[in-house]
Write an enzyme that holds these catalytic residues in place. Sequence first.
Site, short mmCIF file in Angstrom:
data_model
loop_
_atom_site.label_atom_id
_atom_site.label_comp_id
_atom_site.label_asym_id
_atom_site.label_seq_id
_atom_site.Cartn_x
_atom_site.Cartn_y
_atom_site.Cartn_z
CE LYS A 1 -2.80 2.72 3.11
NZ LYS A 1 -3.64 2.79 4.32
N GLY B 1 -8.10 8.30 10.21
CA GLY B 1 -8.39 8.28 11.65
C GLY B 1 -9.43 9.29 12.10
CB ALA C 1 -8.25 7.04 5.05
N GLY C 2 -10.84 7.20 7.01
CA GLY C 2 -11.94 8.09 7.37
C GLY C 2 -13.26 7.40 7.71
CG ASN D 1 -6.04 0.46 12.03
OD1 ASN D 1 -6.45 0.10 13.13
ND2 ASN D 1 -4.78 0.43 11.76
CB THR D 2 -9.03 4.63 13.63
OG1 THR D 2 -7.71 4.79 13.12
CG2 THR D 2 -9.14 5.30 14.97
#
Lengths: 67, 254
Positions: B96, B157, B183-184, B205-206
């Site tokens: 990535k 995040g 992301a986001g 992830n987050t």
Amino acid sequence: MNILVNGRTLDFPNEKATIAELLESYQIQKKIAVVEHNKQIVKKTDYEHTKLADGDHVEIVHFVGGG
Amino acid sequence: MLKIGDHTFQSRLMLGTGKYPSFASQKEAVNVSGTEILTFAVRRMDIFDSNEPNLLEELDLQKYSLLPNTAGAKTAEEAVRIARLAKASELCDMIKVEVIGCDKTLLPDPFETMKASVQLLEEGFTVLTYTSDDVVLARRLEEEGVHAIMPGASPIGSGQGIVNPLNLQFIIEQANIPVIVDAGIGSPSDASCAMELGADGILLNTAVSGAEDPVKMAEAMKLAIESGRLGYEAGRIPQKTYASKSSPESGMIG
């Protein structure tokens, strides 16, 4: 001799030291890791005959959590 | 089925492995998420304390594909160096590409991102490139031959969800390679919404690791992504301004 490992100067005693011996001395020879010696990636099969010299730079990296 | 380069996957969820409250919750979240692709970062090993638990060493590597990232890189050169180190592990050929151009927003540097992607393609990597939601950049990356594009839904995040669904839709419509929204993502509905727009997968992830109950959220995300994908494949009804009856007008009780 002094070698720079992951940004830290280590006084490594054995003048004939190799990458393999460096990894063994920190008991990380069985870890999933990749070694860079003076900016060149060292293949696992070359660990035993890649000799370290005074002033060498070594990076030992691994995979950590990330997104 | 999701196909990226020579790899095929049943799950459309890619799960990040950072910032979990505990090692146990991380392992369980990975398990219940049904993911087949796990992302990792490449960092210096603490050789003076090498006994800390490492998820990778406890994983069945037959079951998961590794997607290392180049996080931390601010130039193409740094990203390429990280990618080569990751590949030298002989555990993966996917990368990535992530080259950050702004510390505050963590938005990618498009020029360095492009340069790194092109170089890594030349070196035979399977390249998944993290980009902003710029439509033209996504097309240019595809033209260079990247194997998947990963537009951010909103800053890494931030949990803001999809701030520009129109751009995301444009990217998805024009793409002939997988589009992974990365992301986001904050909630299951964000993930489902991206999948309903036609995204091929989600990387998060987050949203899981930072949830009050990461294991439960991992399952919620799995279901949301499956549901969003099914909805997309089923083809939703067009939106109308006014109502339209769903019960018959005939046969009313007199």
